[in-house]
Design an enzyme around this catalytic site. Structure first.
Site, short mmCIF file in Angstrom:
data_model
loop_
_atom_site.label_atom_id
_atom_site.label_comp_id
_atom_site.label_asym_id
_atom_site.label_seq_id
_atom_site.Cartn_x
_atom_site.Cartn_y
_atom_site.Cartn_z
N GLU A 44 53.56 -24.34 66.73
CA GLU A 44 54.75 -24.88 66.07
C GLU A 44 55.91 -23.93 66.30
O GLU A 44 55.82 -22.74 65.99
CB GLU A 44 54.53 -25.07 64.57
CG GLU A 44 55.75 -25.69 63.88
CD GLU A 44 55.68 -25.70 62.36
OE1 GLU A 44 56.46 -26.45 61.76
OE2 GLU A 44 54.86 -24.96 61.79
N ASP A 118 67.08 -27.18 65.20
CA ASP A 118 68.55 -27.18 65.18
C ASP A 118 69.05 -28.14 66.26
O ASP A 118 68.69 -27.99 67.44
CB ASP A 118 69.06 -25.77 65.46
CG ASP A 118 70.55 -25.62 65.17
OD1 ASP A 118 71.30 -26.60 65.35
OD2 ASP A 118 70.97 -24.51 64.78
N ASP A 154 65.43 -35.59 61.66
CA ASP A 154 66.25 -36.57 60.93
C ASP A 154 67.53 -36.85 61.69
O ASP A 154 68.33 -37.69 61.28
CB ASP A 154 66.60 -36.03 59.55
CG ASP A 154 67.52 -34.81 59.65
OD1 ASP A 154 67.13 -33.84 60.33
OD2 ASP A 154 68.63 -34.83 59.07
#
Length: 212
Positions: A44, A118, A154
């Protein structure tokens, strides 16, 4: 919101070197030796406070997880989360993931997760996006044959950009989900950001892309 500086972070990481790999470059080609069980390794990038990686480690005990987080004042929370959850198949790295090939060798990783990275929305910052072609080159090197990258975000613009970037790189899109929580995936492990955004009713985008 800026994260408060934690002057004790360095000492805390050193005290928990059984969780935090302080010299990740030294583990090049030897990450499997860093775990008690020889199992597939999932990576990750941008671990945050550790909710996702700990949840995955508990859900998939037959997988070893490595999490990278560059912000020292944040990764200490991930270390504490690993301790609280008592998972022994997680290792953490406090480094910038600008060149993963320094820390991982060819074909060493089975799966990569990019969670709420980001978006770097300005065009001049395109090369900093974790789905830009130079990062995909790194992923292809360290991933095993047919290795996968899972992206959750998102940010619609980053999601659309990433779909194009994956496709242009010759990757196969195995999944494209425009509202993850609408499909009620019981296997989905949420990140801290995911909980925050979904509570506001924002759609969560997810895609899985595979190198061929």
């Amino acid at each position: 919101m800026r994260t408060r500086h934690k002057p004790w972070a360095d000492d805390y990481l050193k005290e928990n070197k059984h969780i935090v790999e302080l010299e990740p470059v030294s583990k090049h080609k030897r990450w499997k030796d860093n775990f008690s069980e020889a199992q597939p390794i999932h990576l990750e990038i941008g671990t945050g406070k550790g909710q996702f990686i700990c949840g995955m480690a508990k859900q998939y005990p037959n997988v070893n997880f490595v999490g990278i987080e560059v912000v020292k004042s944040i990764i200490v929370s991930a270390v504490q989360k690993v301790k609280d959850e008592d998972v022994n198949n997680v290792k953490l790295i406090n480094e910038d993931a600008k060149d993963l090939r320094e820390m991982f060798s060819e074909n060493e990783i089975d799966h990569i997760y990019l969670n709420f990275s980001d978006p770097w929305p300005k065009n001049r910052h395109e090369k900093r996006r974790l789905t830009y072609s130079t990062f995909l080159e790194q992923y292809k090197t360290i991933l095993k044959e047919n290795g996968k990258v899972t992206l959750k975000t998102d940010n619609q613009s980053l999601f659309e950009y990433s779909l194009v970037s994956f496709s242009n790189f010759g990757m196969v899109l195995e999944e494209v989900t425009l509202d993850l929580h609408e499909i009620e995936d019981s296997t989905n492990v949420m990140t801290e950001y995911e909980e925050k955004f979904s509570a506001k009713g924002q759609p969560i985008y997810r895609c899985v892309a595979r190198f061929v």
